[in-house]
Design an enzyme around this catalytic site. Structure first.
Site, PDB file in Angstrom:
ATOM      1  N   LYS A  52       0.835  -1.203   0.000  1.00  0.00           N
ATOM      2  CA  LYS A  52       0.000   0.000   0.000  1.00  0.00           C
ATOM      3  C   LYS A  52       0.868   1.250   0.000  1.00  0.00           C
ATOM      4  CE  LYS A  52      -2.273  -2.422  -0.755  1.00  0.00           C
ATOM      5  NZ  LYS A  52      -2.271  -3.888  -0.844  1.00  0.00           N
ATOM      6  N   GLY A 182      -4.478 -11.488 -10.686  1.00  0.00           N
ATOM      7  CA  GLY A 182      -5.296 -11.379  -9.476  1.00  0.00           C
ATOM      8  C   GLY A 182      -4.851 -10.126  -8.729  1.00  0.00           C
ATOM      9  N   VAL A 265       0.610 -16.053  -9.048  1.00  0.00           N
ATOM     10  CA  VAL A 265      -0.403 -17.048  -9.412  1.00  0.00           C
ATOM     11  C   VAL A 265      -1.114 -17.622  -8.183  1.00  0.00           C
ATOM     12  CG1 VAL A 265       0.703 -17.676 -11.591  1.00  0.00           C
ATOM     13  CG2 VAL A 265       1.330 -18.904  -9.498  1.00  0.00           C
ATOM     14  N   HIS A 439     -23.066  15.618   0.857  1.00  0.00           N
ATOM     15  CA  HIS A 439     -22.693  16.129  -0.466  1.00  0.00           C
ATOM     16  C   HIS A 439     -21.616  17.196  -0.295  1.00  0.00           C
ATOM     17  CE1 HIS A 439     -23.053  17.476  -4.582  1.00  0.00           C
ATOM     18  NE2 HIS A 439     -23.083  18.724  -4.122  1.00  0.00           N
TER      19      HIS A 439
HETATM   20  P1  NAD Z   1      -5.019 -14.894  -7.106  1.00  0.00           P
HETATM   21  O1  NAD Z   1      -5.442 -16.279  -6.925  1.00  0.00           O
HETATM   22  O2  NAD Z   1      -5.908 -13.794  -6.674  1.00  0.00           O
HETATM   23  O3  NAD Z   1      -4.686 -14.616  -8.652  1.00  0.00           O
HETATM   24  C1  NAD Z   1      -3.810 -15.442  -9.370  1.00  0.00           C
HETATM   25  C2  NAD Z   1      -4.127 -15.308 -10.850  1.00  0.00           C
HETATM   26  O4  NAD Z   1      -3.148 -16.035 -11.573  1.00  0.00           O
HETATM   27  C3  NAD Z   1      -5.483 -15.906 -11.220  1.00  0.00           C
HETATM   28  O5  NAD Z   1      -6.261 -14.942 -11.886  1.00  0.00           O
HETATM   29  C4  NAD Z   1      -5.122 -17.097 -12.107  1.00  0.00           C
HETATM   30  O6  NAD Z   1      -6.079 -17.337 -13.112  1.00  0.00           O
HETATM   31  C5  NAD Z   1      -3.772 -16.665 -12.668  1.00  0.00           C
HETATM   32  N1  NAD Z   1      -2.938 -17.794 -13.100  1.00  0.00           N
HETATM   33  C6  NAD Z   1      -2.724 -18.962 -12.449  1.00  0.00           C
HETATM   34  N2  NAD Z   1      -1.888 -19.759 -13.147  1.00  0.00           N
HETATM   35  C7  NAD Z   1      -1.551 -19.069 -14.271  1.00  0.00           C
HETATM   36  C8  NAD Z   1      -0.716 -19.350 -15.377  1.00  0.00           C
HETATM   37  N3  NAD Z   1      -0.056 -20.508 -15.502  1.00  0.00           N
HETATM   38  N4  NAD Z   1      -0.596 -18.410 -16.363  1.00  0.00           N
HETATM   39  C9  NAD Z   1      -1.246 -17.225 -16.263  1.00  0.00           C
HETATM   40  N5  NAD Z   1      -2.049 -16.926 -15.216  1.00  0.00           N
HETATM   41  C10 NAD Z   1      -2.198 -17.817 -14.227  1.00  0.00           C
HETATM   42  O7  NAD Z   1      -3.595 -14.791  -6.392  1.00  0.00           O
HETATM   43  P2  NAD Z   1      -2.621 -13.569  -6.087  1.00  0.00           P
HETATM   44  O8  NAD Z   1      -2.992 -12.360  -6.858  1.00  0.00           O
HETATM   45  O9  NAD Z   1      -1.250 -14.121  -6.197  1.00  0.00           O
HETATM   46  O10 NAD Z   1      -2.926 -13.285  -4.573  1.00  0.00           O
HETATM   47  C11 NAD Z   1      -2.744 -14.312  -3.594  1.00  0.00           C
HETATM   48  C12 NAD Z   1      -3.726 -14.169  -2.477  1.00  0.00           C
HETATM   49  O11 NAD Z   1      -3.442 -13.029  -1.722  1.00  0.00           O
HETATM   50  C13 NAD Z   1      -5.145 -14.036  -2.982  1.00  0.00           C
HETATM   51  O12 NAD Z   1      -5.987 -14.863  -2.235  1.00  0.00           O
HETATM   52  C14 NAD Z   1      -5.464 -12.588  -2.787  1.00  0.00           C
HETATM   53  O13 NAD Z   1      -6.817 -12.378  -2.482  1.00  0.00           O
HETATM   54  C15 NAD Z   1      -4.563 -12.191  -1.640  1.00  0.00           C
HETATM   55  N6  NAD Z   1      -4.169 -10.808  -1.828  1.00  0.00           N
HETATM   56  C16 NAD Z   1      -5.042  -9.839  -1.541  1.00  0.00           C
HETATM   57  C17 NAD Z   1      -4.704  -8.531  -1.764  1.00  0.00           C
HETATM   58  C18 NAD Z   1      -5.683  -7.478  -1.436  1.00  0.00           C
HETATM   59  O14 NAD Z   1      -6.673  -7.771  -0.799  1.00  0.00           O
HETATM   60  N7  NAD Z   1      -5.470  -6.248  -1.864  1.00  0.00           N
HETATM   61  C19 NAD Z   1      -3.483  -8.190  -2.304  1.00  0.00           C
HETATM   62  C20 NAD Z   1      -2.614  -9.200  -2.609  1.00  0.00           C
HETATM   63  C21 NAD Z   1      -2.980 -10.506  -2.364  1.00  0.00           C
END
Ligand code: NAD
Length: 460
Positions: A52, A182, A265, A439
């Site tokens: 952040k 993600g 991922v 507002h």
């Molecule tokens: P995620 O699971 O949210 O996203 C991973 C993404 O990678 C998915 O969309 C998936 O389809 C893609 N993916 C997987 N294998 C792939 C491949 N071989 N080629 C291309 N794309 C592929 O995981 P993340 O973003 O790493 O985050 C991890 C965890 O941490 C999550 O549960 C997330 O909610 C949490 N997190 C939350 C926040 C937040 O709340 N702001 C920030 C960071 C992480």
């Protein structure tokens, strides 16, 4: 070996563990907590908080780029990435010290070392040179998660980095392939792009942030493309080859070269090396199985946070920590409402959501009313110069029950909470619109989206 005798032992001091420890102490229980990294866990040290801080830097850099819009003439400027990382580290350090302060205030014993279960009531904390034991009436496991990689791809934190490594690397690469769109992927894509890194964002599924409502993905993709982030969706990464010059990322249809790759991922629960097998603790698809009171299959042994499975979010871990603490203290805690956990992503524009997407609500057979309000029509957003995005409310047409809310835009991660409270109180659309919103505020977009679901929007 020194032995501590306490009511509760907590293993891991991330947001789940430290909140559980403090709530136990508030309820009059004596607590010892074991940590093998730094107090505050991944969230405070390597995850939520330092990212952040970096995203705030990215926002400031982006504003400087837009200075002319505000009538400010700059004769060039330099954005120092190393300084952004140092600022982020000092923010994280300050928050981690805050956890140590809270532990002292609540008389919680903090023990450094790797925690292992010797039995359901004895935790051993080991460092390279010392061992201590904690005998407790109950144990709360809160060991979190770690970044996943793809089969055969090693995260070396040099060429192939994880979020953990990226937050401490003071040199930004010239180019990066972000694997996975993600939360981690889009947040880092945003930061790197602001600092002039050539970013390619790869996502195996057909759209970025695929768990969000489709309209959120579409508009975020447009915004990212405008900022020069190259998006490739429906691109599954098959292999990553790291060499002296950089990486070559191979997808099912393409090869991309860059200086670095960021592995985003997903994350895997940290359940190994804790002694769970010996106690036959039930595990389901890699996560510890728990009851609504957060107790594992072994009596007196509790587990909370990422290690218990999705959603992998700090605030879900904190809520579970409170439930575990209250259960141990003999209270009757209200179980976590997993249907009402806000999901927040801090890229620009920010994303926040709750409940069902429009498509999922329809798939569930609900007859839905959808209301949407764009920030282009919000006086506050226009004044701020932050008009990307919208608030979208998905409700049951018959009853007005709020089924899902999706916000893309400025301070989306703050705006979402009125709906979280509303849903806890089982508010309908009518009750939200009966609530006067000040507002001019960004929250008025929440009111207007709700009005729109009732066919009564005033400002569009
Ligand atoms: P995620 O699971 O949210 O996203 C991973 C993404 O990678 C998915 O969309 C998936 O389809 C893609 N993916 C997987 N294998 C792939 C491949 N071989 N080629 C291309 N794309 C592929 O995981 P993340 O973003 O790493 O985050 C991890 C965890 O941490 C999550 O549960 C997330 O909610 C949490 N997190 C939350 C926040 C937040 O709340 N702001 C920030 C960071 C992480």
């Amino acid at each position: 070996m020194a032995t501590h005798k306490v009511d509760v032992a907590v293993v891991g001091t991330g947001p789940g563990g430290y909140v559980a420890a403090i709530r136990c102490a508030q309820l009059g229980l004596s607590v010892a907590a074991v940590e093998d990294d730094r107090p505050g866990g991944v969230c405070l040290n390597w995850g939520c908080i330092p990212t952040k801080a970096l995203l705030r830097n990215a926002e400031v850099v982006n504003l400087f780029h837009r200075a002319a819009e505000f009538g400010i003439r700059l004769k060039g400027f330099e954005a120092d990435y190393a300084e952004a990382i140092r600022r982020s580290r000092s923010v994280a350090d300050r928050m981690a010290k805050g956890v140590e302060f809270l532990f002292r205030k609540n008389k919680i014993t903090l023990i450094s070392g790797r925690g292992t279960l010797r039995s359901a009531t004895v935790v051993e904390a080991a460092t390279a040179t010392a061992r201590e034991a904690i005998e407790a009436r109950a144990v709360i496991l809160a060991t979190g998660s770690r970044p996943k990689s793809l089969p055969g791809v090693a995260i070396d934190e040099q060429r192939v980095v994880s979020s953990n490594g990226a937050v401490r690397t003071e040199r930004a690469p010239k180019s990066i392939v972000v694997i996975g769109a993600g939360a981690v992927g889009v947040e880092f894509a945003d930061v790197y792009a602001a600092y002039g890194v050539q970013v390619t964002l790869l996502e195996a599924l057909p759209r970025i942030v695929p768990v969000e409502d489709e309209e959120v993905s579409t508009q975020l993709a447009r915004s990212f493309s405008r900022r020069g982030i190259a998006l490739r969706t429906g691109a599954r990464v098959m292999s990553v080859r790291a060499g002296a010059e950089g990486v070559e990322v191979e997808t099912d249809s393409d090869r991309i070269q860059a200086e670095q790759a960021l592995m985003a991922v997903g994350r895997a629960a940290r359940v190994d090396g804790l002694g769970l097998e010996a106690l036959a603790v039930a595990i389901d698809r890699g996560s510890v199985k728990v009851s609504p009171r957060m107790e594992t299959s072994v009596k007196g042994l509790y587990a909370i946070g990422d290690m218990t499975g999705p959603p992998l979010l700090a605030h879900k871990a904190m809520a579970e920590g409170v439930v575990a603490a209250e259960a141990i203290a003999g209270r009757d805690p209200r179980p976590v409402d997993y249907g009402n956990v806000p999901s927040c992503t801090y890229c620009r524009p920010q994303i926040a959501s709750l409940g069902l997407s429009e498509a999922r609500a329809r798939e569930n057979g609900r007859e839905v009313a959808v209301g949407k309000f764009p920030f282009t029509a919000s006086g506050k957003a226009v004044a701020l110069g932050e008009t990307e995005g919208f608030v979208k409310v998905v409700a049951d047409k018959g009853t007005g029950e709020i089924l899902g809310v999706h916000v893309l835009g400025p301070e989306a991660t703050e705006i979402i909470h009125e709906f979280a409270v509303g849903r806890t109180l089982e508010a309908t659309l009518e009750e939200i619109v009966h609530t006067i919103h000040a507002h001019p505020t960004l929250s008025e977009a929440a009111l207007e989206a709700t009005l729109s679901a009732l066919g009564q929007a005033i400002h569009i």
